[in-house]
Write an enzyme that holds these catalytic residues in place. Structure first.
Site: not given
Length: 681
Positions: A330-332, A334, A474
């Site tokens: 998720h976010s960073l 990923s 995500f």
């Protein structure tokens, strides 16, 4: 002590006594508040079985909650297996009470419950009620009858000031047996695990709008996956083809901030707006830490070692597991996973068949690989010269024109070989270490495709112990970071060295999310794939929006057509009746021609659906689409700015996201949804 549940005593003349059925609970402490949570039916049965077998003295460990928690029977403690968490107290519960201010029933201690059960048994068998019992802390319980049992607070002694009934408060309600209290007991999780997914969080210690940890958010994601399996994989479950997917959280934030950097930051942080500055230090700065070579190394080491540790531990506890492993970020998180995956080393035999060509670092191919290359270039007659020099694939890719000339290779074949080496090297994405990339930046300026490893922080990226099946991102900023690093285009022939699947899932209002596909196909404008609603249709407000758009296009086209016909009939000179008939026919034809856009206006949704799978978005996801957009909720469509933050944190409880993850995972095993969702790929 009361008789065991399995052996109820013989009823006596006063009445029939039936032993209480115990249920096991554990205590969950949140913000200093205790809450007793029931174990699932299958976990409670397993604990009761171990307790009935007299294993309490041996300190037997019983795995619960799908194997994520262990219960130590003798010490009555519940401990987390895969992550750090406070130890919880466990009780075998039979009697419960609830006061005026309590929302839920609280279990009595096991020893006092036994006393209550013994008193209840005597009262039932002898039919003698109004029994009084005093608890260890001087609280009084009165058994009026089987339906009415109350618990009074401590009564002041004669030496104390006399307390009035109002000071003592109203009595608590007492209940016997878990079936008499309003509590939802989960049935439990399927024992069979088909696939394992590691989930890496983004910036900060909190992962959603309620400031919950990655463990709590992944728990939600797992719970949603269980309900989606029951709703959409019912046939496969009935045929025992499907068990469940296990999701395990990977935490790197605590390791990063335990390096002492927080103390250093505290020293230089200004005292004003303290809470805001503390929040920035704890969250936003994680992005800058990742772009620092010192702390980037800490982060990638933590993520890789934690995923490897969890994988080893999972296999130890599940020796029969034969499923695959996927990863999600998720976010960073990923971006961290993407950088790790681009730096994984593929097996030489797999690498040979990759479209981007083999790694220059692969040295196990031998002379046979070189012969294959020369055969492909129609230069087989020079095989002996390369064999004589013991030239393997790695050595070939290190050759310069001078080396080939010294080997006696003529100019024409030399040019062919050098062109092949150059083309193959350019097609690769990440086959060298970051330090080598710094030296190769000038060479890459004239290339059509930049290396996606370009601009990565110089770090020693660790290797994973397994090859992920699919990578799910995500709310991911991967596209933005690649662009900032100088990568304008991704080679359509590129795929991650050890992971063949890649899905970029985002909410339309997520301010942190960016697309990937336009970097692969920059010359073609097309929408991301719309994720179908888990109930099998578009959300009502989106259908209404499309309907109104089509209606306005229809009205516009009809109005323009009518105006054009009127204008033409007004401007034309009068003609004989015969010609007038022809003119009417022409006008009708023109009006029909004007109405054609009307039908075309209705066709794009269908046309797009038909054409979308035909768009070639390269090999990053095995030729399939990469970008998937969620459908916003009706309330979110009123103000996209208001719901921007929620859009970035919505994935943990998004049924549509979870269903796509399950669908793609099970598709690799040849298992499909009960009914294909409309609009899905």
């Amino acid at each position: 002590p009361p008789p065991a549940a399995a052996e109820p005593p013989e009823p006596e003349p006063g009445g029939r006594y039936e032993a209480v059925v115990p249920h096991w609970f554990y205590c969950k402490v949140t913000d200093t508040r205790e809450r007793w949570v029931p174990f699932s039916a299958q976990d409670s049965e397993r604990l009761e079985e171990a307790h009935g077998a007299g294993k309490d003295q041996d300190d037997v460990v019983v795995p619960t909650s799908g194997g994520r928690y262990d219960v130590h029977l003798r010490t009555r403690q519940r401990t987390a297996v895969y992550w750090e968490e406070e130890v919880s107290e466990v009780r075998r519960c039979t009697w419960f009470y609830k006061g005026d201010k309590d929302n839920k029933y609280i279990p009595y201690s096991e020893s006092f419950s036994e006393e209550l059960e013994e008193a209840y048994m005597i009262a039932v068998t002898l039919d003698e009620w109004k029994k009084k019992l005093e608890s260890p802390n001087r609280e009084v319980i009165i058994l009026h009858n089987p339906k009415l049992m109350v618990h009074y607070h401590p009564v002041a002694s004669s030496d104390d000031w006399v307390s009035t009934p109002t000071e003592q408060g109203r009595p608590r309600t007492v209940k016997r047996g878990v079936e008499n209290i309003a509590v939802e007991i989960p049935s439990g999780e399927p024992l069979q695990i088909d696939h394992l997914v590691f989930v890496v969080h983004g910036i900060g210690p909190a992962c959603d709008i309620r400031f919950r940890s990655i463990v709590q958010c992944v728990n939600d994601f797992r719970n949603v996956s269980l309900s989606m399996l029951q709703a959409h994989f019912k046939k496969a479950q009935e045929q025992q083809q499907v068990g469940r997917v296990e999701f395990l959280p990977v935490n790197w934030h605590s390791s990063l901030h335990s390096t002492g950097v927080d103390v250093d930051l505290e020293r230089i942080t200004l005292p004003s707006i303290n809470r805001l500055r503390h929040f920035i230090n704890d969250t936003i700065l994680d992005v800058f830490f990742y772009n620092s070579s010192t702390y980037c190394q800490t982060i990638v080491d933590t993520v890789a070692s934690e995923m490897n540790r969890l994988h080893r531990l999972f296999l130890q506890r599940n020796p029969l597991f034969k499923g695959g492993v996927s990863i999600a970020g998720h976010s960073l998180g990923s971006l961290i996973l993407f950088d790790l995956l681009t730096n994984q080393k593929a097996d030489p035999e797999e690498d040979e068949h990759c479209a981007q060509g083999s790694r220059t670092t692969s040295s196990t191919g031998g002379i046979e690989e070189v012969k294959e290359i020369l055969k492909k270039l129609e230069l087989s007659e020079y095989c002996d010269a390369f064999e004589k020099e013991k030239m393997d694939r790695q050595a070939l890719f290190l050759c310069t024109e001078k080396n080939l000339k010294e080997m006696g290779i003529p100019l024409g074949p030399r040019m062919k070989i050098l062109d092949y080496i150059s083309a193959t090297t350019k097609m690769k994405v990440k086959t060298r270490s970051p330090s080598q990339h710094r030296h190769s930046t000038d060479d890459g300026r004239n290339c059509q495709y930049r290396d996606v490893g370009l601009g990565q922080v110089s770090a020693n990226y660790p290797q994973l112990n397994y090859k992920p099946t699919i990578f799910f991102a995500f709310g991911s900023p991967i596209g933005m970071f690649l662009t900032v690093r100088g990568v304008k285009r991704i080679d359509p022939n590129y795929s991650l060295p050890t992971c063949k699947g890649f899905f970029n899932i985002f909410h339309p209002f997520d301010p942190v999310a960016y697309r990937i596909e336009p970097m692969i196909v920059p010359d073609l404008e097309f929408e991301p794939m719309l994720l179908p609603h888990h109930k099998g249709r578009k959300r009502m407000h989106l259908e209404l929006k499309e309907g109104l758009t089509r209606m306005s296009v229809d009205l516009k086209n009809n109005l323009l057509g009518s105006l054009r016909v009127a204008w033409q009939s007004f401007t034309r000179a009068p003609v004989p009746a015969l010609e007038a008939g022809g003119t009417e026919a022409e006008a009708e034809a023109e009006a029909g021609a004007e109405k054609q856009p009307d039908t075309k206006a209705e066709e794009p949704p269908t046309a797009v659906k038909e054409e979308t799978p035909l768009i070639n978005v390269g090999r990053l996801n095995g030729g399939n689409r990469i970008d998937y957009v969620l459908q916003e909720k009706p309330i979110e469509s009123f103000n996209e700015y208001l719901f921007a933050l929620q859009g970035h944190l919505c994935y943990w409880e998004s049924e549509d996201t979870v269903l796509l993850v399950l669908k793609e995972i099970y598709q690799t095993q040849g298992i499909t949804l009960d009914q294909p969702l409309p609009g899905s790929q």
